[in-house]
Motif scaffolding. Sequence first.
Motif, PDB file in Angstrom:
ATOM      1  N   GLY A  13     -76.902  85.283  35.586  1.00 56.93           N
ATOM      2  CA  GLY A  13     -75.930  84.437  34.925  1.00 56.93           C
ATOM      3  C   GLY A  13     -75.561  84.965  33.550  1.00 56.93           C
ATOM      4  O   GLY A  13     -75.716  86.159  33.247  1.00 56.93           O
ATOM      5  N   ALA A 126     -74.576  76.326  28.903  1.00 53.84           N
ATOM      6  CA  ALA A 126     -73.207  75.944  29.244  1.00 53.84           C
ATOM      7  C   ALA A 126     -72.685  74.944  28.216  1.00 53.84           C
ATOM      8  O   ALA A 126     -71.503  74.929  27.879  1.00 53.84           O
ATOM      9  N   SER A 157     -69.884  77.502  26.982  1.00 55.93           N
ATOM     10  CA  SER A 157     -68.871  76.573  27.512  1.00 55.93           C
ATOM     11  C   SER A 157     -68.355  77.008  28.883  1.00 55.93           C
ATOM     12  O   SER A 157     -67.153  76.931  29.171  1.00 55.93           O
ATOM     13  N   MET A 159     -69.968  77.774  33.221  1.00 57.57           N
ATOM     14  CA  MET A 159     -71.095  77.702  34.138  1.00 57.57           C
ATOM     15  C   MET A 159     -71.623  79.074  34.540  1.00 57.57           C
ATOM     16  O   MET A 159     -72.736  79.198  35.034  1.00 57.57           O
ATOM     17  N   ASN A 160     -70.823  80.120  34.331  1.00 52.78           N
ATOM     18  CA  ASN A 160     -71.260  81.475  34.668  1.00 52.78           C
ATOM     19  C   ASN A 160     -70.502  82.490  33.821  1.00 52.78           C
ATOM     20  O   ASN A 160     -69.533  82.154  33.131  1.00 52.78           O
TER      21      ASN A 160
END
Length: 233
Positions: A13, A126, A157, A159-160
Amino acid sequence: MKITVLHGQMHHGSTWHITQLFINALQNETAQISEFYFPKDGPAPCIGCFQCFLKGENYCPHAEAVQPIAASIEASDLVILESPCYVYGMSGQLKSFLDHMAYRWMSHRPHPSMSGKIGLCISTAAGLGSGRTAKDMQQNLFYWGISKLYRYSVNVSAMNWETIDPKRKARIEKQVSTMVSRIQKSAGAVKPGLKTRFLFSIMRLNQKGNTWNLTDRNHWVANGWLPAGKTDR
C-alpha cells in the motif's frame, strides 16, 4: 551501507510504496538491504515468560524467529520501521516483534552497536494518525539506544497509492528526497545525543545496584559499562 527494513504489513500500500522510495534512493552498488515482512517473517506473540530478561534472549520460546531479525538489525547501519496507521497505532504484527525486543532496551541489555546507527520510521494513514504511529515506532528505536532518528509520516487522503492526488504524490517524493539527503549526510558520523547519554547514565546507576537480574548486570560488565566485582547493596 547495510539496511534492515521491518515491514509492518504484507500488502503493498501507500506506506510500502513510500518505503520503496527511500530504499531506491539509498540503494547503490555497496548497499546491502535485508527486508522482513510481518507477520510472515515474524514470531508468534510474546507470552510474557520473562526468559529473555532472566536467562537471555536465546531462551525465548520464539528465539528461532526473533534472533535472525535481531542479528540483521545489529549488523546494520540504518534500521527502518514502517507501518500503516491501524487504529491510531502501528500494526499488531510489528508491535508483536517489538515486544520481543524489550530485552534490548537501555534498561536491560542494549547492544553496544546501537549508538552508531540511524533509525527511520515511516507511516501513512488514509485519514489521521500517521504521525502518532511513526512516533510510537521511533520510541522503540530510541530506547534501543539508536540516537540519530528520523521519521516520515503523511496522511495521504486515499485508500491506496494509486489513488493519491498527483500533486500530493509529487510533494511526498520531494520530501523523501530531502530526508534521504539528510540521512546520507548523517551516515558514518552518528554520536549519541544528550538525551540518550543522560538516559544511559540513569540506566547504568540502576544496573550498578541490580541484585535480582544478573543476566542484565553481567551484560553491562562484559561491555565495560560497569566494573566487575560484587554487586552493590
